[in-house]
Design an enzyme around this catalytic site. Structure first.
Site, short mmCIF file in Angstrom:
data_model
loop_
_atom_site.label_atom_id
_atom_site.label_comp_id
_atom_site.label_asym_id
_atom_site.label_seq_id
_atom_site.Cartn_x
_atom_site.Cartn_y
_atom_site.Cartn_z
N VAL A 22 -10.99 3.41 1.75
CA VAL A 22 -10.17 4.62 1.66
C VAL A 22 -9.33 4.65 2.95
O VAL A 22 -9.89 4.71 4.05
CB VAL A 22 -11.02 5.91 1.59
CG1 VAL A 22 -10.11 7.11 1.29
CG2 VAL A 22 -12.11 5.81 0.53
N GLU A 23 -8.01 4.58 2.80
CA GLU A 23 -7.14 4.65 3.98
C GLU A 23 -6.96 6.12 4.38
O GLU A 23 -6.60 6.95 3.53
CB GLU A 23 -5.79 4.01 3.69
CG GLU A 23 -5.90 2.50 3.56
CD GLU A 23 -4.58 1.84 3.24
OE1 GLU A 23 -4.07 1.10 4.08
OE2 GLU A 23 -4.06 2.04 2.12
N ILE A 24 -7.23 6.40 5.65
CA ILE A 24 -7.18 7.77 6.16
C ILE A 24 -5.99 7.91 7.09
O ILE A 24 -5.84 7.13 8.04
CB ILE A 24 -8.47 8.11 6.97
CG1 ILE A 24 -9.73 7.79 6.16
CG2 ILE A 24 -8.44 9.56 7.43
CD1 ILE A 24 -9.86 8.51 4.86
#
Ligand SMILES: NC(=O)c1ccc[n+]([C@@H]2O[C@H](COP(=O)([O-])OP(=O)(O)OC[C@H]3O[C@@H](n4cnc5c(N)ncnc54)[C@H](O)[C@@H]3O)[C@@H](O)[C@H]2O)c1
Length: 310
Positions: free
Chosen positions: A156-158
């Protein structure tokens, strides 16, 4: 299983398409209740029908039929977004990939949720400043961009706005870690984020090689499966290059190999100062003293992947 008693809270999933349904599986499998808001006709029936397969596809979990039924009972549907977000611990937005849709949605939601509610967007590439443009506090919205399907793949890219509160980013990272995900923090927003930018370059070249007749499509896939695929999946592309440079590490690969090869492909060689900087970063990130451990890890994982092939 008494699901309600164990609930970690309710998450509003806005948009129950491909990504919204997959997130729903990840959320209910990890103890949350979910309320889905999506105006599409027949959405509830379609999601209830497909969720069992998603739940069976979550790595490291195994559910009986009774448990699957109980998990699906955690999901409710509320087409009115204002009602759907009441009292939720997080909003995961997965609607159409349009600036105006996302900006208007988050501006509408902002006054309706508690101050601790996480406001997350699955956007594949719209930066948080655009998504938060119409909010009173645009820094509240954080990108939580999964790789499809989110119930299965860890990434999951934050990414928050450049002025986002570090404590908020830390809470978002903890939220996704609590779902057994591997959140990756981007230091600043960039359109398309990181994974899709990498994918665009590689896929663009792959399609061009097939379209121009250099290789057929199947051969292109086999080239990947038998080379870069397992190598990169074992330790990542940059550590693989650093190890490939032997004692000279990444610096040697870039100065003695990369820069000699790329001009014939029409690409610019790297300037000396970039090579020096990248070589230093590689030495700091992956110290030479640990090379034997990295090589052992690469080999273990590569062999595991190759031996798992049917
Ligand atoms: N598909 C992918 O591989 C992928 C991967 C990562 C992130 N994303 C991102 O996730 C988001 C959703 O993508 P998707 O592939 O699931 O699209 P999708 O078309 O499958 O789903 C979008 C859903 O939004 C619903 N919707 C439309 N208007 C709405 C409204 N006003 N309120 C609530 N819901 C509404 C639609 O009915 C549809 O079910 C996009 O931002 C996309 O960039 C997609």
């Amino acid at each position: 299983m008494s699901n309600q008693a164990q609930s970690r809270g309710t998450i509003a999933v806005i948009g129950g398409g491909v990504i919204g349904r997959s997130w729903t599986a990840a959320f209910i499998a990890n103890g949350y209740d979910v309320v889905i808001s999506d105006p599409a006709e027949g959405i509830a029936e379609s999601i209830r029908e497909k969720l069992p397969a998603d739940l069976h596809g979550i790595p490291g979990k195994s559910f009986s039929d009774a448990e699957i039924a109980a998990l699906i009972d955690r999901v409710s549907f509320e087409p009115d977004i204002a009602k759907a977000v009441q009292g939720v611990v997080a909003v995961q937005e997965n609607g159409p990939e349009r600036n105006d849709f996302k900006a208007e949605l988050f501006a509408k939601i902002e006054p309706l949720v508690g101050k601790d509610t996480l406001l997350l967007s699955s956007s594949s590439g719209i930066t948080p400043d655009i998504i938060g443009a119409k909010m009173t506090d645009p820094h509240r919205v954080v990108i939580g961009h999964p790789f499809n399907p989110p119930h299965q793949l860890p990434l999951v890219e934050i990414c928050g706005t450049p002025d986002a509160d570090e404590a908020l980013i830390a809470r978002v990272m903890a939220f996704y870690r609590g779902l057994d995900k591997a959140p990756a923090r981007l230091n600043r927003p960039v359109p398309g984020f990181v994974a899709n930018r990498l994918q665009a370059v590689l896929v663009g070249e792959a399609l061009s090689l097939v379209d121009s007749g250099v290789v057929d499509m199947k051969t292109l896939d086999e080239i990947m499966l038998n080379s870069l695929g397992p190598r990169w999946a074992s330790i990542g592309p940059l550590l693989a290059l650093h190890l490939g440079g032997g004692d000279g590490g990444l610096h040697r690969v870039l100065s003695q190999l990369y820069n000699h090869v790329v001009p014939s492909m029409g690409l610019d060689p790297l300037p000396d100062d970039s090579i020096d900087r990248l070589g230093k970063i590689a030495e700091e990130t992956y110290p030479r003293s640990e090379a034997a451990d990295y090589i052992a890890l690469r080999d273990r994982r590569t062999i595991g992947m190759l031996e798992s092939r049917e």
